[in-house]
Design an enzyme around this catalytic site. Structure first.
Site, short mmCIF file in Angstrom:
data_model
loop_
_atom_site.label_atom_id
_atom_site.label_comp_id
_atom_site.label_asym_id
_atom_site.label_seq_id
_atom_site.Cartn_x
_atom_site.Cartn_y
_atom_site.Cartn_z
N SER A 1 -13.67 49.01 55.03
CA SER A 1 -14.00 49.95 56.10
C SER A 1 -12.70 50.62 56.51
O SER A 1 -11.62 50.09 56.25
CB SER A 1 -14.57 49.17 57.30
OG SER A 1 -14.57 49.97 58.47
N TYR B 1 -14.32 42.35 63.55
CA TYR B 1 -14.67 43.14 62.36
C TYR B 1 -13.40 43.65 61.67
O TYR B 1 -13.27 43.57 60.45
CB TYR B 1 -15.57 44.30 62.80
CG TYR B 1 -16.12 45.14 61.67
CD1 TYR B 1 -17.15 44.66 60.86
CD2 TYR B 1 -15.65 46.42 61.43
CE1 TYR B 1 -17.68 45.45 59.83
CE2 TYR B 1 -16.17 47.22 60.41
CZ TYR B 1 -17.20 46.72 59.62
OH TYR B 1 -17.72 47.51 58.61
N1 LIG Z 1 -22.52 51.70 58.07
C1 LIG Z 1 -21.26 51.97 58.36
O1 LIG Z 1 -20.94 52.82 59.21
C2 LIG Z 1 -20.16 51.26 57.63
C3 LIG Z 1 -18.86 51.75 57.73
C4 LIG Z 1 -17.84 51.09 57.07
C5 LIG Z 1 -18.11 49.97 56.29
N2 LIG Z 1 -19.38 49.51 56.20
C6 LIG Z 1 -19.63 48.32 55.37
O2 LIG Z 1 -20.58 48.65 54.37
C7 LIG Z 1 -21.35 47.49 54.05
C8 LIG Z 1 -22.83 47.80 54.15
O3 LIG Z 1 -23.10 48.26 55.46
P1 LIG Z 1 -24.52 48.91 55.86
O4 LIG Z 1 -24.26 49.67 57.09
O5 LIG Z 1 -25.14 49.56 54.69
O6 LIG Z 1 -25.31 47.57 56.26
P2 LIG Z 1 -26.87 47.34 56.54
O7 LIG Z 1 -27.56 48.63 56.73
O8 LIG Z 1 -26.90 46.32 57.64
O9 LIG Z 1 -27.39 46.67 55.18
C9 LIG Z 1 -26.86 45.43 54.81
C10 LIG Z 1 -27.59 44.90 53.60
O10 LIG Z 1 -27.03 43.60 53.32
C11 LIG Z 1 -28.07 42.64 53.19
N3 LIG Z 1 -27.58 41.34 53.61
C12 LIG Z 1 -27.07 41.00 54.82
N4 LIG Z 1 -26.77 39.69 54.84
C13 LIG Z 1 -27.10 39.18 53.62
C14 LIG Z 1 -27.06 37.90 53.04
N5 LIG Z 1 -26.59 36.84 53.71
N6 LIG Z 1 -27.50 37.75 51.77
C15 LIG Z 1 -27.99 38.81 51.08
N7 LIG Z 1 -28.03 40.05 51.57
C16 LIG Z 1 -27.62 40.24 52.82
C17 LIG Z 1 -29.17 43.20 54.11
O11 LIG Z 1 -30.47 42.79 53.70
P3 LIG Z 1 -31.21 41.46 54.24
O12 LIG Z 1 -30.95 41.39 55.73
O13 LIG Z 1 -32.60 41.68 53.83
O14 LIG Z 1 -30.56 40.30 53.50
C18 LIG Z 1 -29.07 44.71 53.81
O15 LIG Z 1 -29.77 45.03 52.63
C19 LIG Z 1 -20.86 46.38 54.99
O16 LIG Z 1 -19.88 45.60 54.32
C20 LIG Z 1 -20.22 47.16 56.13
O17 LIG Z 1 -19.25 46.41 56.81
C21 LIG Z 1 -20.42 50.12 56.84
#
Ligand SMILES: NC(=O)c1ccc[n+]([C@@H]2O[C@H](COP(=O)([O-])OP(=O)(O)OC[C@H]3O[C@@H](n4cnc5c(N)ncnc54)[C@H](OP(=O)(O)O)[C@@H]3O)[C@@H](O)[C@H]2O)c1
Length: 245
Positions: A137, A150
């Site tokens: 991130s 975080y």
């Molecule tokens: N969105 C942003 O603004 C942003 C910015 C910078 C970095 N990031 C990073 O990008 C990544 C993805 O973020 P996102 O926003 O796309 O997240 P999200 O919308 O919350 O999606 C997360 C995914 O991970 C799965 N997951 C969570 N815990 C899990 C576990 N224990 N085992 C298997 N699957 C699991 C969830 O599905 P289930 O709950 O069904 O398992 C879901 O499919 C993260 O590392 C986040 O820190 C995001």
């Protein structure tokens, strides 16, 4: 506009957290580039709808912290690409963080990447030229109020990425990270619905827009593919300039 559809012909790519958000976009893009994709998340219905969108996507409905997942991963004959994408955030000032939140963030954002990569080493080495992409991130480079936990976890992802890249370079295994700014996903939607927070985010991004999931997936596909053959140990920031200030 996009990558060639045969970029990952005969290659297998595993993506954690692929049911929603950024991971889902990465899974679809990798499949559209010819990869056989293993998409991992706990919610089966998300994976079923993903597989119905592209025939080359196989869902593993497992918790990535489980032994069942790690053993299945270890048993793969070969793995050409791994995107360690699953992650979480618990926003609160340090004075209010609970032990449960501290453990949850450290377990999913740091420990799982270490353990999954460790379990995947044999199939990745068998590919003789594999690539690992860790989802970091912009918060892996800067600090922000309420985000010390975080930020700590994503700074650790950056450290893990650099060190492992050096450790594995001679095995022809590359390791990089992608560092996005805010993207609207199920994780960030509730945060971005608060007008004062949304104003803060836009005030911090020189390009004055959020990234979208495809912007982040494009960066992941580049780092996963041979287009980035000599790139290892670095981070590709998809942050509209947030960290350049
Ligand atoms: N969105 C942003 O603004 C942003 C910015 C910078 C970095 N990031 C990073 O990008 C990544 C993805 O973020 P996102 O926003 O796309 O997240 P999200 O919308 O919350 O999606 C997360 C995914 O991970 C799965 N997951 C969570 N815990 C899990 C576990 N224990 N085992 C298997 N699957 C699991 C969830 O599905 P289930 O709950 O069904 O398992 C879901 O499919 C993260 O590392 C986040 O820190 C995001």
């Amino acid at each position: 506009m996009g990558y060639q559809t045969n970029l990952f012909d005969n290659k297998t790519v595993l993506i954690t957290g692929a049911g929603k958000g950024i991971g889902r976009a990465c899974a679809l893009m990798a499949a559209n580039c010819g990869a056989k994709v293993i998409a991992v998340a706990r919610t089966k219905t998300d994976l079923e709808s993903l597989s119905s969108e592209h025939g080359n996507i196989e869902g593993w409905a497992l918790d990535i912290n489980s032994d069942e997942f790690l053993n299945r991963l270890k048993g793969l004959p070969v793995l050409h690409g791994l995107i360690n994408n699953a992650g979480t955030n618990r926003v609160a000032p340090m004075s209010e963080q609970t032990n449960e939140s501290i453990d949850a963030v450290i377990d999913l954002n740091i420990r799982s990447i270490y353990k999954i990569t460790q379990a995947a080493l044999t199939p990745l080495k068998a590919a003789k030229g594999a690539s690992i992409v860790n989802m970091s991130s912009q918060m892996g480079f800067v600090g922000s109020p309420g985000r010390t936990l975080y930020c700590m976890s994503k700074h650790a992802v950056e450290g893990l990425t650099k060190s492992l890249a050096v450790e594995l370079a001679q095995e022809k295994l590359r390791v990089n990270s992608v560092a996005p700014t805010f993207v609207e996903t199920p994780m960030t939607k509730p945060m971005l619905e608060k007008p004062e927070f949304k104003d803060f985010v836009y005030s911090m991004i020189p390009m004055k827009e959020l990234a979208n999931v495809e912007d982040v997936a494009n960066a992941c596909i580049f780092l996963l593919s041979d287009l980035s053959r000599m790139v290892t140990g670095t981070s590709l920031k998809v942050d509209g300039g947030w960290t350049a200030q």
